[in-house]
Design a protein around this motif. Structure first.
Motif, short mmCIF file in Angstrom:
data_model
loop_
_atom_site.label_atom_id
_atom_site.label_comp_id
_atom_site.label_asym_id
_atom_site.label_seq_id
_atom_site.Cartn_x
_atom_site.Cartn_y
_atom_site.Cartn_z
N MET A 81 0.85 -1.17 0.00
CA MET A 81 0.00 0.00 0.00
C MET A 81 0.90 1.24 0.00
O MET A 81 1.69 1.41 0.91
N LEU A 132 -0.22 4.47 -0.11
CA LEU A 132 -0.83 5.46 0.77
C LEU A 132 -1.80 4.76 1.71
O LEU A 132 -2.50 3.84 1.28
N PRO A 133 -1.87 5.19 2.95
CA PRO A 133 -2.84 4.57 3.85
C PRO A 133 -4.26 4.73 3.30
O PRO A 133 -4.65 5.80 2.86
N SER A 134 -4.97 3.63 3.27
CA SER A 134 -6.36 3.66 2.80
C SER A 134 -7.13 2.48 3.35
O SER A 134 -6.56 1.55 3.92
N ASN A 135 -8.42 2.52 3.17
CA ASN A 135 -9.31 1.49 3.67
C ASN A 135 -8.94 0.15 3.00
O ASN A 135 -8.88 0.05 1.79
N ALA A 136 -8.73 -0.87 3.82
CA ALA A 136 -8.35 -2.19 3.31
C ALA A 136 -9.42 -3.24 3.60
O ALA A 136 -9.17 -4.43 3.42
N LEU A 166 -1.41 -4.77 11.71
CA LEU A 166 -1.53 -4.34 10.32
C LEU A 166 -2.96 -3.97 9.95
O LEU A 166 -3.90 -4.70 10.26
N ALA A 167 -3.12 -2.85 9.30
CA ALA A 167 -4.38 -2.40 8.69
C ALA A 167 -5.48 -2.05 9.68
O ALA A 167 -6.62 -1.85 9.29
N GLY A 185 -5.68 0.65 11.63
CA GLY A 185 -5.93 2.08 11.74
C GLY A 185 -6.75 2.56 10.57
O GLY A 185 -7.95 2.28 10.46
N VAL A 186 -6.10 3.27 9.67
CA VAL A 186 -6.76 3.78 8.48
C VAL A 186 -7.36 2.63 7.66
O VAL A 186 -8.40 2.79 7.03
N GLY A 187 -6.74 1.46 7.71
CA GLY A 187 -7.22 0.32 6.95
C GLY A 187 -8.57 -0.20 7.40
O GLY A 187 -9.23 -0.94 6.68
N ARG A 188 -8.98 0.15 8.60
CA ARG A 188 -10.30 -0.18 9.15
C ARG A 188 -10.56 -1.68 9.32
O ARG A 188 -11.70 -2.12 9.36
#
Length: 114
Positions: A1, A3-7, A57-58, A60-63
């Motif tokens: 990834m 950029l941090p984004s919804n995963a 992993l994932a 935070g921002v990854g939700r």
């Protein structure tokens, strides 16, 4: 990834990342052992990796939920350990065994509420 984004869309992202990390560590350690056994240890300080510190992993921002992260990370560790101890079995898995492992991973995200 990049950029941090919804995963959340990748339901098995944690399992896949942990499995990949374990494979990379295993490959590194094998190379170090082989170099030492062949007398090619150049003294650069390449040492076997004995421990890994990993953030969730994932989550935070990854939700990805902490529960999914934990269950997938532990399952990847369990499967990797089994594969390492039983390479002859894992190198010739049949459809039933593949299905069983797949269902185990699927259970880590199937029970979550949408």
């Amino acid at each position: 990834m990049r950029l941090p984004s919804n995963a959340e869309w990748n339901r098995e992202v944690v399992y896949e990342c942990v499995w990949g990390l374990l494979c990379a560590v295993d490959n590194h350690n094998r190379a170090v052992r082989e170099a030492k056994a062949a007398g090619n240890d150049d003294g650069n300080g390449d040492a076997e990796i004995r421990s890994v510190l990993m953030t969730p992993l994932a989550t935070g921002v990854g939700r990805v939920s902490p529960e999914r992260w934990a269950s997938q990370a532990v399952l990847a560790l369990k499967h990797f350990e089994d594969a390492s101890r039983n390479p002859e079995t894992w190198s010739r898995l049949g459809w039933k065994e593949l299905g069983d492992y797949s269902l185990e991973v699927e259970s880590t995200w199937k029970q979550e509420k949408s």
